[in-house]
Scaffold this motif. Structure first.
Motif, PDB file in Angstrom:
ATOM      1  N   ALA A   1     -12.469  76.618  16.783  1.00  0.00           N
ATOM      2  CA  ALA A   1     -13.322  75.729  17.565  1.00  0.00           C
ATOM      3  C   ALA A   1     -14.768  75.783  17.070  1.00  0.00           C
ATOM      4  O   ALA A   1     -15.452  74.753  17.007  1.00  0.00           O
ATOM      5  CB  ALA A   1     -13.256  76.101  19.047  1.00  0.00           C
ATOM      6  N   LEU A   2     -15.232  76.964  16.683  1.00  0.00           N
ATOM      7  CA  LEU A   2     -16.593  77.105  16.174  1.00  0.00           C
ATOM      8  C   LEU A   2     -16.772  76.391  14.837  1.00  0.00           C
ATOM      9  O   LEU A   2     -17.819  75.773  14.587  1.00  0.00           O
ATOM     10  CB  LEU A   2     -16.972  78.577  16.045  1.00  0.00           C
ATOM     11  CG  LEU A   2     -18.410  78.866  15.619  1.00  0.00           C
ATOM     12  CD1 LEU A   2     -19.398  78.304  16.636  1.00  0.00           C
ATOM     13  CD2 LEU A   2     -18.616  80.352  15.439  1.00  0.00           C
ATOM     14  N   VAL A   3     -15.767  76.432  13.985  1.00  0.00           N
ATOM     15  CA  VAL A   3     -15.841  75.716  12.699  1.00  0.00           C
ATOM     16  C   VAL A   3     -15.962  74.213  12.949  1.00  0.00           C
ATOM     17  O   VAL A   3     -16.778  73.525  12.323  1.00  0.00           O
ATOM     18  CB  VAL A   3     -14.614  76.047  11.818  1.00  0.00           C
ATOM     19  CG1 VAL A   3     -14.505  75.095  10.641  1.00  0.00           C
ATOM     20  CG2 VAL A   3     -14.697  77.483  11.324  1.00  0.00           C
ATOM     21  N   VAL A   4     -15.164  73.696  13.880  1.00  0.00           N
ATOM     22  CA  VAL A   4     -15.244  72.269  14.210  1.00  0.00           C
ATOM     23  C   VAL A   4     -16.625  71.945  14.782  1.00  0.00           C
ATOM     24  O   VAL A   4     -17.247  70.940  14.416  1.00  0.00           O
ATOM     25  CB  VAL A   4     -14.119  71.866  15.188  1.00  0.00           C
ATOM     26  CG1 VAL A   4     -14.300  70.441  15.681  1.00  0.00           C
ATOM     27  CG2 VAL A   4     -12.760  72.034  14.524  1.00  0.00           C
TER      28      VAL A   4
ATOM     29  N   LEU B   1     -19.491  69.358  13.050  1.00  0.00           N
ATOM     30  CA  LEU B   1     -19.907  68.136  13.732  1.00  0.00           C
ATOM     31  C   LEU B   1     -21.323  68.184  14.300  1.00  0.00           C
ATOM     32  O   LEU B   1     -21.914  67.132  14.573  1.00  0.00           O
ATOM     33  CB  LEU B   1     -18.931  67.823  14.863  1.00  0.00           C
ATOM     34  CG  LEU B   1     -17.518  67.442  14.429  1.00  0.00           C
ATOM     35  CD1 LEU B   1     -16.640  67.224  15.642  1.00  0.00           C
ATOM     36  CD2 LEU B   1     -17.536  66.215  13.547  1.00  0.00           C
ATOM     37  N   ALA B   2     -21.880  69.355  14.494  1.00  0.00           N
ATOM     38  CA  ALA B   2     -23.172  69.469  15.165  1.00  0.00           C
ATOM     39  C   ALA B   2     -24.294  68.775  14.396  1.00  0.00           C
ATOM     40  O   ALA B   2     -25.068  68.011  14.981  1.00  0.00           O
ATOM     41  CB  ALA B   2     -23.525  70.935  15.402  1.00  0.00           C
ATOM     42  N   VAL B   3     -24.399  69.013  13.105  1.00  0.00           N
ATOM     43  CA  VAL B   3     -25.503  68.430  12.336  1.00  0.00           C
ATOM     44  C   VAL B   3     -25.426  66.897  12.314  1.00  0.00           C
ATOM     45  O   VAL B   3     -26.416  66.225  12.609  1.00  0.00           O
ATOM     46  CB  VAL B   3     -25.565  69.035  10.920  1.00  0.00           C
ATOM     47  CG1 VAL B   3     -26.571  68.295  10.060  1.00  0.00           C
ATOM     48  CG2 VAL B   3     -25.912  70.514  10.997  1.00  0.00           C
ATOM     49  N   PRO B   4     -24.270  66.306  11.993  1.00  0.00           N
ATOM     50  CA  PRO B   4     -24.231  64.842  12.031  1.00  0.00           C
ATOM     51  C   PRO B   4     -24.460  64.260  13.428  1.00  0.00           C
ATOM     52  O   PRO B   4     -25.116  63.230  13.565  1.00  0.00           O
ATOM     53  CB  PRO B   4     -22.836  64.480  11.519  1.00  0.00           C
ATOM     54  CG  PRO B   4     -22.219  65.702  11.008  1.00  0.00           C
ATOM     55  CD  PRO B   4     -23.032  66.862  11.458  1.00  0.00           C
ATOM     56  N   LEU B   5     -23.937  64.915  14.447  1.00  0.00           N
ATOM     57  CA  LEU B   5     -24.133  64.410  15.806  1.00  0.00           C
ATOM     58  C   LEU B   5     -25.590  64.503  16.242  1.00  0.00           C
ATOM     59  O   LEU B   5     -26.113  63.585  16.871  1.00  0.00           O
ATOM     60  CB  LEU B   5     -23.233  65.150  16.792  1.00  0.00           C
ATOM     61  CG  LEU B   5     -21.753  64.784  16.741  1.00  0.00           C
ATOM     62  CD1 LEU B   5     -20.936  65.730  17.612  1.00  0.00           C
ATOM     63  CD2 LEU B   5     -21.547  63.345  17.175  1.00  0.00           C
TER      64      LEU B   5
ATOM     65  N   TRP C   1     -16.399  71.350  21.000  1.00  0.00           N
ATOM     66  CA  TRP C   1     -16.003  72.760  20.949  1.00  0.00           C
ATOM     67  C   TRP C   1     -15.121  73.107  22.150  1.00  0.00           C
ATOM     68  O   TRP C   1     -14.089  73.766  21.987  1.00  0.00           O
ATOM     69  CB  TRP C   1     -17.235  73.669  20.929  1.00  0.00           C
ATOM     70  CG  TRP C   1     -16.864  75.112  20.891  1.00  0.00           C
ATOM     71  CD1 TRP C   1     -16.587  75.864  19.793  1.00  0.00           C
ATOM     72  CD2 TRP C   1     -16.672  75.976  22.025  1.00  0.00           C
ATOM     73  NE1 TRP C   1     -16.245  77.140  20.175  1.00  0.00           N
ATOM     74  CE2 TRP C   1     -16.294  77.235  21.535  1.00  0.00           C
ATOM     75  CE3 TRP C   1     -16.790  75.803  23.394  1.00  0.00           C
ATOM     76  CZ2 TRP C   1     -16.041  78.306  22.369  1.00  0.00           C
ATOM     77  CZ3 TRP C   1     -16.522  76.874  24.224  1.00  0.00           C
ATOM     78  CH2 TRP C   1     -16.156  78.115  23.704  1.00  0.00           C
ATOM     79  N   LEU C   2     -15.538  72.676  23.333  1.00  0.00           N
ATOM     80  CA  LEU C   2     -14.740  72.947  24.530  1.00  0.00           C
ATOM     81  C   LEU C   2     -13.355  72.326  24.446  1.00  0.00           C
ATOM     82  O   LEU C   2     -12.358  72.942  24.846  1.00  0.00           O
ATOM     83  CB  LEU C   2     -15.459  72.430  25.774  1.00  0.00           C
ATOM     84  CG  LEU C   2     -16.637  73.268  26.255  1.00  0.00           C
ATOM     85  CD1 LEU C   2     -17.417  72.522  27.330  1.00  0.00           C
ATOM     86  CD2 LEU C   2     -16.160  74.614  26.771  1.00  0.00           C
ATOM     87  N   ALA C   3     -13.275  71.117  23.914  1.00  0.00           N
ATOM     88  CA  ALA C   3     -11.978  70.444  23.783  1.00  0.00           C
ATOM     89  C   ALA C   3     -11.068  71.197  22.810  1.00  0.00           C
ATOM     90  O   ALA C   3      -9.886  71.428  23.106  1.00  0.00           O
ATOM     91  CB  ALA C   3     -12.179  69.005  23.321  1.00  0.00           C
ATOM     92  N   VAL C   4     -11.610  71.586  21.665  1.00  0.00           N
ATOM     93  CA  VAL C   4     -10.788  72.305  20.667  1.00  0.00           C
ATOM     94  C   VAL C   4     -10.382  73.678  21.198  1.00  0.00           C
ATOM     95  O   VAL C   4      -9.219  74.090  21.078  1.00  0.00           O
ATOM     96  CB  VAL C   4     -11.542  72.418  19.325  1.00  0.00           C
ATOM     97  CG1 VAL C   4     -10.799  73.313  18.346  1.00  0.00           C
ATOM     98  CG2 VAL C   4     -11.766  71.039  18.727  1.00  0.00           C
ATOM     99  N   ALA C   5     -11.324  74.404  21.804  1.00  0.00           N
ATOM    100  CA  ALA C   5     -11.003  75.725  22.355  1.00  0.00           C
ATOM    101  C   ALA C   5     -10.005  75.607  23.504  1.00  0.00           C
ATOM    102  O   ALA C   5      -9.069  76.408  23.602  1.00  0.00           O
ATOM    103  CB  ALA C   5     -12.280  76.417  22.828  1.00  0.00           C
ATOM    104  N   GLY C   6     -10.183  74.605  24.360  1.00  0.00           N
ATOM    105  CA  GLY C   6      -9.237  74.404  25.463  1.00  0.00           C
ATOM    106  C   GLY C   6      -7.846  74.064  24.977  1.00  0.00           C
ATOM    107  O   GLY C   6      -6.851  74.573  25.496  1.00  0.00           O
ATOM    108  N   LEU C   7      -7.767  73.201  23.978  1.00  0.00           N
ATOM    109  CA  LEU C   7      -6.467  72.860  23.405  1.00  0.00           C
ATOM    110  C   LEU C   7      -5.814  74.088  22.779  1.00  0.00           C
ATOM    111  O   LEU C   7      -4.613  74.325  22.963  1.00  0.00           O
ATOM    112  CB  LEU C   7      -6.629  71.750  22.364  1.00  0.00           C
ATOM    113  CG  LEU C   7      -5.351  71.298  21.666  1.00  0.00           C
ATOM    114  CD1 LEU C   7      -4.387  70.665  22.660  1.00  0.00           C
ATOM    115  CD2 LEU C   7      -5.677  70.332  20.542  1.00  0.00           C
ATOM    116  N   GLY C   8      -6.602  74.869  22.064  1.00  0.00           N
ATOM    117  CA  GLY C   8      -6.058  76.089  21.466  1.00  0.00           C
ATOM    118  C   GLY C   8      -5.580  77.073  22.515  1.00  0.00           C
ATOM    119  O   GLY C   8      -4.527  77.697  22.370  1.00  0.00           O
TER     120      GLY C   8
END
Length: 113
Positions: free
Chosen positions: A73-76, A80-84, A101-108
């Motif tokens: 989740a941190l890698v994602v 994405l942080a810099v472009p966003l 990050w919350l979505a990826v961590a929650g899914l994981g």
């Protein structure tokens, strides 16, 4: 072992490992990599060592799996942080990256056995 002693042991062992990894970080070049070695691996190793000694290998496996999901989740988030932030501004871009990050961590977390 009481919870207080377990917490004190984690703190002491974590501090010793943070010091060791910080010294390793001082030896690498370029210096921007020093932060990678400063805290993250040391705290993870300290926590995992105390967990395996106190509770056994099954809780250790659960903890390691959680660390892997959090790392993904941190890698994602980082990707994405810099472009966003560049597109949406600091506050909105950061909030959007945290949401991802919350979505990826929650899914994981949901997919973990």
């Amino acid at each position: 072992m009481s919870q207080v002693w377990l917490l004190a042991l984690r703190g002491l062992f974590g501090g010793l490992l943070v010091t060791a990894f910080a010294l390793l970080g001082e030896m690498v070049s370029p210096k921007r990599f020093a932060g990678i070695f400063a805290a993250g691996p040391a705290v993870a190793l300290a926590g995992m060592s105390i967990t395996v000694l106190h509770a056994g290998s099954r809780p250790l496996a659960d903890s390691a799996l959680g660390m892997i999901v959090g790392s993904a989740a941190l890698v994602v988030y980082c990707a994405l942080a810099v472009p966003l932030v560049g597109r949406l501004g600091a506050v909105a871009g950061s909030a959007a990256a945290v949401g991802v990050w919350l979505a990826v961590a929650g899914l994981g977390w949901w997919l973990m056995p």
